[in-house]
Design a protein around this motif. Structure first.
Motif, PDB file in Angstrom:
ATOM      1  N   LEU A  89      -5.113   0.069  -0.791  1.00 40.43           N
ATOM      2  CA  LEU A  89      -4.063   0.781  -1.633  1.00 40.43           C
ATOM      3  C   LEU A  89      -3.226  -0.434  -2.401  1.00 40.43           C
ATOM      4  N   GLU A 145       1.243   3.960   3.269  1.00 37.77           N
ATOM      5  CA  GLU A 145      -0.137   4.513   3.785  1.00 37.77           C
ATOM      6  C   GLU A 145      -0.293   3.947   5.259  1.00 37.77           C
ATOM      7  N   ALA A 177      -6.760   1.426   4.869  1.00 36.03           N
ATOM      8  CA  ALA A 177      -6.352   1.899   3.744  1.00 36.03           C
ATOM      9  C   ALA A 177      -5.215   1.469   3.116  1.00 36.03           C
ATOM     10  N   GLN A 178      -4.047   0.958   3.842  1.00 32.29           N
ATOM     11  CA  GLN A 178      -3.013   0.448   3.249  1.00 32.29           C
ATOM     12  C   GLN A 178      -3.252  -1.152   2.379  1.00 32.29           C
ATOM     13  N   GLY A 228       0.709  -1.108   0.150  1.00 31.09           N
ATOM     14  CA  GLY A 228      -0.078  -0.102  -0.136  1.00 31.09           C
ATOM     15  C   GLY A 228       0.753   1.154  -0.025  1.00 31.09           C
ATOM     16  N   SER A 229       1.559   1.378  -1.014  1.00 37.34           N
ATOM     17  CA  SER A 229       2.526   2.667  -1.072  1.00 37.34           C
ATOM     18  C   SER A 229       1.815   3.846  -2.070  1.00 37.34           C
ATOM     19  N   ARG A 230       1.972   4.966  -1.389  1.00 36.73           N
ATOM     20  CA  ARG A 230       1.719   6.175  -2.218  1.00 36.73           C
ATOM     21  C   ARG A 230       2.451   6.404  -3.443  1.00 36.73           C
TER      22      ARG A 230
END
Length: 136
Positions: free
Chosen positions: A56, A47, A52-53, A39-41
């Motif tokens: 993502l 994240e 949310a991670q 879950g990388s931006r």
């Protein structure tokens, strides 16, 4: 025989993969082997919030699959890695099944507890069968 790999890059993230020196996915013999997705931006940072991670990570996975002309419905094998699975497995597993895996039959799955994922809590890697090209 050529040793060149048939690499798949999702839109907008090639520089991130090149910086870390690995391919997001490689096509071989009708299959797509996808590297672990976290879950990388866009800048590569994690994240921070768990749900949310995970979402993502799946969005990043789905972008790689789409770049190869596939979707999660084409996935045949899944491996997930979880830091501290005793406290996070149920939340992640329920989230994954409810939001991303869709209807049965589901892919095979292996969950592995790990102690470190470079600042992330969750990683997913898959093997997918590439859709066959329509006959010309």
């Amino acid at each position: 025989m050529s040793s060149a790999r048939d690499v798949v890059f999702p839109a907008g993230r090639q520089a991130l993969y090149e910086r870390h020196r690995y391919s997001p996915a490689v096509r071989a013999n009708g299959l797509l082997f996808v590297s672990g997705q976290v879950g990388s931006r866009p800048d590569g940072s994690p994240e921070p919030e768990l749900e949310a991670q995970v979402r993502l990570a799946f969005q990043n996975l789905n972008a790689v699959l789409a770049a190869a002309g596939a979707s999660f419905a084409d996935v045949i094998d899944v491996t997930i890695f979880i830091v501290d699975p005793a406290s996070k497995f149920e939340r992640i597993w329920n989230l994954v099944l409810a939001e991303f895996w869709g209807e049965a039959p589901h892919p095979t799955a292996t969950a592995i507890g790990v102690t470190w994922l470079y600042g992330f809590d969750f990683e997913i890697k898959v093997v997918a069968k590439l859709p066959e090209a329509p006959a010309a």
